[in-house]
Design a protein around this motif. Structure first.
Motif, mmCIF file in Angstrom:
data_model
loop_
_atom_site.group_PDB
_atom_site.id
_atom_site.type_symbol
_atom_site.label_atom_id
_atom_site.label_comp_id
_atom_site.label_asym_id
_atom_site.label_seq_id
_atom_site.Cartn_x
_atom_site.Cartn_y
_atom_site.Cartn_z
ATOM 1 N N PHE A 53 0.902 -1.136 0.015
ATOM 2 C CA PHE A 53 -0.212 -0.135 0.100
ATOM 3 C C PHE A 53 0.858 1.099 -0.063
ATOM 4 N N HIS A 54 1.675 1.318 -1.017
ATOM 5 C CA HIS A 54 2.792 2.468 -1.228
ATOM 6 C C HIS A 54 2.040 3.715 -1.197
ATOM 7 N N LEU A 55 2.773 4.794 -0.546
ATOM 8 C CA LEU A 55 2.018 6.269 -0.784
ATOM 9 C C LEU A 55 2.820 6.834 -1.617
ATOM 10 N N GLU A 56 2.218 7.643 -2.628
ATOM 11 C CA GLU A 56 2.640 8.417 -3.638
ATOM 12 C C GLU A 56 2.155 9.712 -3.621
ATOM 13 N N LYS A 57 2.935 10.678 -4.109
ATOM 14 C CA LYS A 57 2.595 12.203 -4.316
ATOM 15 C C LYS A 57 3.390 12.805 -5.494
ATOM 16 N N GLY A 58 2.563 13.224 -6.466
ATOM 17 C CA GLY A 58 3.402 13.815 -7.740
ATOM 18 C C GLY A 58 4.694 14.840 -7.282
ATOM 19 N N SER A 59 4.055 15.712 -6.591
ATOM 20 C CA SER A 59 4.760 17.116 -6.306
ATOM 21 C C SER A 59 4.582 17.384 -4.817
ATOM 22 N N VAL A 60 5.348 17.404 -4.000
ATOM 23 C CA VAL A 60 5.500 17.627 -2.691
ATOM 24 C C VAL A 60 5.712 19.143 -2.565
ATOM 25 N N GLN A 61 5.099 19.372 -1.215
ATOM 26 C CA GLN A 61 5.217 20.846 -0.859
ATOM 27 C C GLN A 61 5.627 20.772 0.526
ATOM 28 N N VAL A 62 6.309 21.905 0.926
ATOM 29 C CA VAL A 62 7.018 21.987 2.218
ATOM 30 C C VAL A 62 5.801 21.700 3.320
ATOM 31 N N SER A 63 4.799 22.032 2.976
ATOM 32 C CA SER A 63 3.730 21.762 4.077
ATOM 33 C C SER A 63 3.390 20.172 4.382
#
Lengths: 112, 114
Positions: A73-83
């Motif tokens: 159940f891998h977590l992904e995000k295409g473009s991370v932010q400082v927040s």
């Protein structure tokens, strides 16, 4: 017994980088899977969940797909932010149970 | 609406003293859970209450730990004769139903035993 293994941190990324945090699990039957996030100084918040195989949970640009064949159940995000800097916990809840079993958490730091 | 609340937010105590930690679940939630978050052990389940049923205490680490839930709402976790290894963040969560719903967590009580 049930267990969750997630990648060791800390993870440091530059803003707009691609994020993957690996999570694999061991459980009997078909558990529900969760990602929780803990921002600095705050409590655990549910980020997303999936309750059956091939389901995709998504929220705030994050995604995770329930893969029964690889028990992942891998977590992904295409473009991370400082927040997005926080500690991320993968967790499972076995069908018919109420206990959450957590991974040890992965600390993510995003730098400008 | 209001989320899960816990008090105190921080507690410093001396070894050997008793402490009480309080949790107010989300109104209408019948299930309540206590977890402990410590550096060495990660997040561990401690105890679970569901309505008027007998609680599941299987996660309590020793008989110095106890919890009660009055009137199906507020819960108190008591640690007697605290030890330094009890230092951790104690998290409370609640959910609307036992098996189907998501658990909503409070901000936690950070306990430090000197």
């Amino acid at each position: 017994g049930n267990s969750v293994t997630q990648m060791e941190g800390p993870v440091t990324l530059s803003e707009e980088a691609f994020l993957t945090i690996n999570c694999t699990y061991t459980a009997t039957g078909y558990p529900s899977l969760f990602w929780y996030v803990q921002y600095p100084g705050e409590g655990l918040q549910l980020l997303l969940k999936a309750t059956k195989a091939d389901d995709k949970g998504s929220n705030k640009g994050f995604e995770a797909t329930y893969r029964k064949e690889t028990t992942s159940f891998h977590l992904e995000k295409g473009s991370v932010q400082v927040s997005d800097s926080a500690v991320y916990f993968c967790a499972l809840k076995r069908a018919g149970s109420y206990q959450l079993t957590f991974g040890k958490g992965t600390k993510l730091s995003v730098i400008p | 609406g209001a989320g899960v609340s816990q008090s105190p937010s921080n507690k410093v105590t001396e070894k050997g003293k008793d402490v009480e930690l309080r949790c107010d679940p989300i109104s209408g939630h019948t299930a309540l859970y206590w977890y402990r978050q410590s550096l060495g052990q990660g997040l561990e389940f401690l105890i679970y209450f569901q309505g008027n049923s007998a609680p599941d205490k299987s996660g309590l680490p020793s008989d110095r730990f106890s919890a009660e839930r009055t009137g199906g709402s507020v819960s108190t976790l008591t640690i007697q004769r605290t030890q330094q290894e009890d230092s951790a963040v104690y998290l409370c969560a609640s959910s609307a139903a036992v098996n189907q719903e998501t658990q909503y967590f409070g901000p936690g009580t950070r306990l430090l035993v000197l």
